[in-house]
Design a protein around this motif. Sequence first.
Motif, PDB file in Angstrom:
ATOM      1  N   GLN A   1      54.728 -21.993  24.242  1.00 54.39           N
ATOM      2  CA  GLN A   1      53.789 -22.592  25.318  1.00 54.39           C
ATOM      3  C   GLN A   1      54.026 -24.164  25.097  1.00 54.39           C
ATOM      4  O   GLN A   1      54.307 -25.024  25.821  1.00 54.39           O
TER       5      GLN A   1
ATOM      6  N   GLN B   1      36.033 -22.386  29.658  1.00 55.01           N
ATOM      7  CA  GLN B   1      35.621 -21.369  28.803  1.00 55.01           C
ATOM      8  C   GLN B   1      36.923 -20.345  28.256  1.00 55.01           C
ATOM      9  O   GLN B   1      37.794 -20.383  29.207  1.00 55.01           O
ATOM     10  N   LEU B   2      36.874 -20.103  27.061  1.00 54.94           N
ATOM     11  CA  LEU B   2      37.983 -18.988  26.734  1.00 54.94           C
ATOM     12  C   LEU B   2      37.315 -17.825  26.558  1.00 54.94           C
ATOM     13  O   LEU B   2      36.305 -17.682  26.047  1.00 54.94           O
ATOM     14  N   LEU B   3      37.830 -16.777  27.403  1.00 48.18           N
ATOM     15  CA  LEU B   3      37.280 -15.337  27.208  1.00 48.18           C
ATOM     16  C   LEU B   3      38.333 -14.625  26.559  1.00 48.18           C
ATOM     17  O   LEU B   3      39.397 -14.451  27.192  1.00 48.18           O
ATOM     18  N   GLU B   4      37.902 -13.928  25.411  1.00 48.58           N
ATOM     19  CA  GLU B   4      38.859 -12.879  24.794  1.00 48.58           C
ATOM     20  C   GLU B   4      38.928 -11.664  25.660  1.00 48.58           C
ATOM     21  O   GLU B   4      37.907 -11.182  25.814  1.00 48.58           O
ATOM     22  N   VAL B   5      40.007 -11.086  25.876  1.00 49.92           N
ATOM     23  CA  VAL B   5      39.930  -9.916  26.809  1.00 49.92           C
ATOM     24  C   VAL B   5      41.183  -9.368  26.217  1.00 49.92           C
ATOM     25  O   VAL B   5      42.195  -9.884  25.627  1.00 49.92           O
ATOM     26  N   ASP B   6      41.103  -7.799  26.376  1.00 51.67           N
ATOM     27  CA  ASP B   6      42.291  -7.077  25.741  1.00 51.67           C
ATOM     28  C   ASP B   6      43.298  -6.801  27.271  1.00 51.67           C
ATOM     29  O   ASP B   6      42.865  -7.485  28.228  1.00 51.67           O
TER      30      ASP B   6
ATOM     31  N   LEU C   1      42.565  -7.984  30.922  1.00 53.33           N
ATOM     32  CA  LEU C   1      43.218  -8.934  31.547  1.00 53.33           C
ATOM     33  C   LEU C   1      43.848  -8.933  32.625  1.00 53.33           C
ATOM     34  O   LEU C   1      43.852  -9.459  33.702  1.00 53.33           O
TER      35      LEU C   1
ATOM     36  N   GLN D   1      50.023 -25.448  30.528  1.00 55.58           N
ATOM     37  CA  GLN D   1      51.452 -25.121  30.977  1.00 55.58           C
ATOM     38  C   GLN D   1      52.079 -26.398  31.173  1.00 55.58           C
ATOM     39  O   GLN D   1      51.906 -27.095  32.173  1.00 55.58           O
TER      40      GLN D   1
ATOM     41  N   PRO E   1      50.800 -19.469  31.090  1.00 54.30           N
ATOM     42  CA  PRO E   1      50.461 -19.702  29.840  1.00 54.30           C
ATOM     43  C   PRO E   1      50.080 -20.871  29.333  1.00 54.30           C
ATOM     44  O   PRO E   1      50.677 -21.846  29.798  1.00 54.30           O
TER      45      PRO E   1
ATOM     46  N   LYS F   1      44.098 -10.715  20.779  1.00 53.60           N
ATOM     47  CA  LYS F   1      43.776 -10.227  22.254  1.00 53.60           C
ATOM     48  C   LYS F   1      44.028 -11.677  22.860  1.00 53.60           C
ATOM     49  O   LYS F   1      43.644 -12.823  22.349  1.00 53.60           O
ATOM     50  N   PRO F   2      44.605 -11.808  23.999  1.00 57.80           N
ATOM     51  CA  PRO F   2      44.844 -13.042  24.878  1.00 57.80           C
ATOM     52  C   PRO F   2      43.379 -13.579  25.314  1.00 57.80           C
ATOM     53  O   PRO F   2      42.400 -12.818  25.297  1.00 57.80           O
ATOM     54  N   PHE F   3      43.488 -15.096  25.426  1.00 57.26           N
ATOM     55  CA  PHE F   3      42.193 -15.577  25.915  1.00 57.26           C
ATOM     56  C   PHE F   3      42.482 -15.798  27.437  1.00 57.26           C
ATOM     57  O   PHE F   3      43.694 -16.193  27.700  1.00 57.26           O
ATOM     58  N   ALA F   4      41.566 -15.537  28.291  1.00 59.06           N
ATOM     59  CA  ALA F   4      41.644 -16.095  29.592  1.00 59.06           C
ATOM     60  C   ALA F   4      40.864 -17.554  29.403  1.00 59.06           C
ATOM     61  O   ALA F   4      39.824 -17.739  29.114  1.00 59.06           O
ATOM     62  N   VAL F   5      41.690 -18.622  30.189  1.00 57.41           N
ATOM     63  CA  VAL F   5      41.030 -19.805  30.203  1.00 57.41           C
ATOM     64  C   VAL F   5      40.393 -19.932  31.812  1.00 57.41           C
ATOM     65  O   VAL F   5      40.673 -19.665  32.564  1.00 57.41           O
TER      66      VAL F   5
ATOM     67  N   VAL G   1      46.060 -18.313  30.531  1.00 59.45           N
ATOM     68  CA  VAL G   1      46.234 -17.302  29.657  1.00 59.45           C
ATOM     69  C   VAL G   1      46.800 -17.824  28.372  1.00 59.45           C
ATOM     70  O   VAL G   1      47.868 -18.331  28.364  1.00 59.45           O
ATOM     71  N   VAL G   2      46.063 -17.709  27.328  1.00 61.39           N
ATOM     72  CA  VAL G   2      46.638 -18.116  25.933  1.00 61.39           C
ATOM     73  C   VAL G   2      47.046 -16.907  25.195  1.00 61.39           C
ATOM     74  O   VAL G   2      45.986 -16.084  25.188  1.00 61.39           O
ATOM     75  N   ARG G   3      48.125 -16.878  24.651  1.00 60.78           N
ATOM     76  CA  ARG G   3      48.474 -15.441  24.042  1.00 60.78           C
ATOM     77  C   ARG G   3      49.051 -15.937  22.318  1.00 60.78           C
ATOM     78  O   ARG G   3      49.063 -15.120  21.744  1.00 60.78           O
ATOM     79  N   GLU G   4      49.179 -17.163  22.087  1.00 56.38           N
ATOM     80  CA  GLU G   4      49.453 -17.622  20.956  1.00 56.38           C
ATOM     81  C   GLU G   4      48.813 -19.079  20.625  1.00 56.38           C
ATOM     82  O   GLU G   4      48.605 -19.697  21.478  1.00 56.38           O
TER      83      GLU G   4
END
Lengths: 475, 111
Positions: free
Chosen positions: A6, A28-33, A37, A80, B14, B67-71, B90-93
């Motif tokens: 990224q 907010q950051l939401l951790e999801v699998d 997602l 991004q 991303p 696990k990814p984060f949704a922003v 979406v944050v993956r790394e």
Amino acid sequence: MSGAQQVRLAAGQPRTLAYANGIRKDLQLLEVDEELLQELLTDGLCLKGAADEEAVLCSSSRTFAVKSVETTNLVLLVQQEAEGASQAQPAAALGSQDPNVQPTPPGQLTGLATQLSKNAGAASCAPVVACAVVGAHLELVPAGPRLHQLDALLARARYGAEGSPQERAQWGGSEAQAGGSEGDAMEADGGSSGGGYTEGELLERVQCSARELRAALAERKALCLDGRYCLVDEGYQGMLLELVLLTAVEHGWPLSRLPGERVAAALQPHGYDPRVTLHCLATFGSLADSSCDGDGDTSGSGEAEASPMDADSGGDPAAAGAAAAAAAAAGTCGSGFFALDEVAVCLHFTRSLLQAQPDWELSDFEEAWQRAVPEGMLPALDMLRGEALLYGGGLGPHGLPSPRRIKHFPLSALPADAPGRFAALFAERARWEWEDLAPYIQSLRGPGQTAEALLLKYARATQQRPTDPVTYSMR
Amino acid sequence: MLVPLTAEEGSSRPWALLEMQGELERKDGGSLEEAFDVGTLSVSSSGSVLLTIGYHQLEGKRVELKKPFAVLDRTSSEEGGSTGFKVIGVVREKILFKARPRALITKPGGK
């Protein structure tokens, strides 16, 4: 460097890290699998909770508790980048290949001079802009659906209940007809009642997913009239069941094969909504023949067969048709045959006996029970798990044998949360054997939770002698 | 109350995440609310990511999130004032700077 990164960084091409103007702190950051997602990205998810409840997150099928995890680390978010943003201008790219700007060899610190040229190199390239800083993220913990709100709502929506005038008014036509004497007024209008809740209204207030809600409604035997859910009042339902049984005897219909629409049609002149009668059959029994479902041929022949029979028994063929139509509207299969469930029917009679008198001498109770249930049904004490408790027996205080007794102790009257449930159980009885206890704690188990884990947490297991059964007492 | 979490075209874009210990302070008296340059990001030959801030350097590495984060961005509709969240990325790394900053030492006395 790979395109999946990224922040595009290439060796020898440094970039400036910059704060955006008015960096945001409200993201907010939401951790999801991954699975969740995908659902979030395609269908969306929902946070639910009233002001006084902890919020939960619901997917279409699952419920999660939401936990906020704070961090003392500085967490920057970088949006991004547009394609090509990281591509240095040609001059800078050339500069980065300048032999003076060597990548730092491992184990060696870059000198200040190199730093300066690095900074210069970075200046010619678009900066990496941090647009938000976050201090916490949200984590999801799978949880069971929280259904107490559903029970509270449904408790207010009881079909056929003797309610306050307001409630009756709310029920509109439906209530009046249900309670009314003779019902040719029983028309389409019966459905216009404002009682009950639509699935949407329930989903809005109950902390569970749509799938869990449907399962919970089915489990609670909720009645759906014109898209609105309510419970059928227990007393009303029981009366209806007894009428169904009488009607079955009158017409000689076997209890293992009750023709749904004909039963409904037979009761309609007495003021019972055919849809409610069919629901009652489904509550105390199950559809015996599944071949009818949505099958035009079968349901057609069912109706054809129904009409002459009804004519014989003095019924109204039109009523049978109306019942079938109503059944179709209610989403049940009207022309099916219902097999009454022995346990459900016996339990109904148990309840009315125990409500009239909560404590019985066992032998008296068994006698009364056998008399109460329809002929051919065999009540057995193990049907009463979770409904009543046996106690006594052995020797009484004066050395006289005391009789076994039975006492009403319905699961439905106990608190729904684990601490409350165990407190109520141990208030009733200081020591429980597993056999007696099991029916009262099965429903407490959350996802992946075992009854053993619950017992470990809330009870103490003791065993007097190795041959004795294990008993559970308060922790 | 219902708070919908929704997505739209481009929600799965991303995003990157940089994590470091402690916090940033500005010595030049500026505020953290306004745009400013923090430092310089670069990659070392060993593949680690370097963040140079003044005379200090942080060494970090790219870590794939379990696990990814949704922003999520809070939205409120104009009419009802009801709130919701929109997925904006979406944050993956993440690039994790685990260690404390290391001073960059120039030649002795060369300052």
